[in-house]
Design an enzyme around this catalytic site. Sequence first.
Site, PDB file in Angstrom:
ATOM      1  CE1 TYR A  50      -4.300   0.564  -0.265  1.00 19.56           C
ATOM      2  CE2 TYR A  50      -4.193  -1.638   0.915  1.00 19.56           C
ATOM      3  CZ  TYR A  50      -5.072  -0.790   0.161  1.00 19.56           C
ATOM      4  OH  TYR A  50      -6.324  -1.008  -0.210  1.00 19.56           O
ATOM      5  CE  LYS A  56      -7.274   1.879 -25.589  1.00 17.34           C
ATOM      6  NZ  LYS A  56      -7.491   2.849 -24.351  1.00 17.34           N
ATOM      7  NE  ARG A 106      -5.807  -4.372 -19.910  1.00 17.79           N
ATOM      8  CZ  ARG A 106      -6.689  -3.992 -21.063  1.00 17.79           C
ATOM      9  NH1 ARG A 106      -7.478  -3.130 -20.987  1.00 17.79           N
ATOM     10  NH2 ARG A 106      -6.045  -4.633 -22.146  1.00 17.79           N
ATOM     11  CD  GLU A 124      -4.955   4.907   0.727  1.00 16.67           C
ATOM     12  OE1 GLU A 124      -5.372   5.756   1.732  1.00 16.67           O
ATOM     13  OE2 GLU A 124      -5.671   3.644   0.533  1.00 16.67           O
ATOM     14  CB  THR A 140      -4.919   3.502 -21.710  1.00 18.30           C
ATOM     15  OG1 THR A 140      -4.676   3.864 -23.490  1.00 18.30           O
ATOM     16  CG2 THR A 140      -6.257   3.882 -21.554  1.00 18.30           C
ATOM     17  CG  ASP A 196      -8.803  10.066 -23.723  1.00 18.46           C
ATOM     18  OD1 ASP A 196      -7.732   9.290 -23.782  1.00 18.46           O
ATOM     19  OD2 ASP A 196      -9.799   9.602 -23.371  1.00 18.46           O
TER      20      ASP A 196
HETATM   21  N1  DSN Z   1     -12.240   0.213 -25.041  1.00 21.14           N
HETATM   22  C1  DSN Z   1     -11.173   1.152 -25.754  1.00 21.14           C
HETATM   23  C2  DSN Z   1     -11.156   1.047 -27.044  1.00 21.14           C
HETATM   24  O1  DSN Z   1     -11.237  -0.024 -27.427  1.00 21.14           O
HETATM   25  O2  DSN Z   1     -11.064   1.994 -27.765  1.00 21.14           O
HETATM   26  C3  DSN Z   1     -11.444   2.646 -25.230  1.00 21.14           C
HETATM   27  O3  DSN Z   1     -11.497   2.605 -23.972  1.00 21.14           O
END
Ligand code: DSN
Length: 405
Positions: free
Chosen positions: A48, A223, A229, A50, A220, A194
């Site tokens: 932990y 990707k 993740r 925090e 994120t 974003d």
């Molecule tokens: N689920 C993602 C996507 O496939 O673009 C976005 O959150």
Amino acid sequence: MKTLDKKIELILEKESIRQRNSAVFIASENYASESVRNYSNSIFTNKYAEGYPGKRYYAGCENADEVENLAISRGKKLFSSKHINVQPHSGSQANMAAYVSLLKPGDKILSLSLDHGGHLSHGHNVNFSGKIYEIHNYYLNRESELLDYDQINDIAEKVKPKLIICGYSAYSRIIDFNKFKSISQKVDSLLMADIAHIAGLVVSGKHPSPVGIADIITSTTHKTLRGPRGGLAIIREDLSSKYDRGVFPAIQGGPLMNTILAKAAAFEEALSDNFIEYSQQIIDNAKVLANLFLDRGLRLVSGGTDNHLMLIDTRSIGINGDEAENKLNEVGIVVNKNAIPFDPMPPKITSGIRIGTPAITSRQISNDDLLKIGDVIVDCLSTSSKNTSVFSKEVQKIMNKLPLP
Ligand code: DSN
């Protein structure tokens, strides 16, 4: 416990086979490296922490502090930013922290409609964002299927939003962050980019960066960036303490230190020349597929792609998006059905599929094999025959020889 473990092992084994044998074209998926996966799995899951480095609410955080400081310094170098928060558990959490820290409930947000390529957390009415804030949407141009900056400007002037959001889940063209900035400045609004989908392309210089332009940048890490993740955010310096409090304590408790360790590893990988080559290859592969689809008579939304993804209008083959997704899945090609701009079909059916190349590029597919799979996609979508084993065999033959990261 033993039974449970056996069940778990079996599921893991099945998933491992699925991931190895499938041709993954889901634009938001990728294969993280072995070290990123191992670090995600590390003993830091036990800790932990925090708070933030040097200001924790638990003892024993000296190593966790080192981990987070390392991720922060690598992240800042990677994005050329003065601030980064590496704690958001996901892209949605990174977005939520932005709204919570910078807006009041009921404030106006202007964002791209979900069915034109936006994201649930940009204000859809089934999402917290659509329930807490007053959402106004802009849309792609009906003819060009591109962002229409004049239309966005007009809506912004009428609505006077507190926040304008750019950055999308299914937009295949370059985003002009400077144009968004001038609109947001004109109406005295904050600008959020974003970049969840394009982060890897941005840090490689293959897509313009919003750093230094947008007030808030969220992403994120799994990707095109090919990390674990998770999420991150880069905020204008004078807003950064506010944002940090928006993540913790406003919407999250303990950060996932194992994931932050893996983010640090992924940032280092993304700083390499190999990663720049990888990003270019993602774009080259997307163009190869887009040209093949166009040559074979399919319609692509906006006529093509400049990034890692494209949308096929499946009506050009006489089927809907749901049918297309299922047909391809049966032969080992994994895509997702996706609404296209002005789609007359409901979200569970749609008139399109989204095709992305980050994952298949991580499998180091050759140009020849990519063309073969592209042909299989068109042949499989076009056939009315139920016997598709010839396609599965072709996909298997190709995927079996490609290395897994
Ligand atoms: N689920 C993602 C996507 O496939 O673009 C976005 O959150």
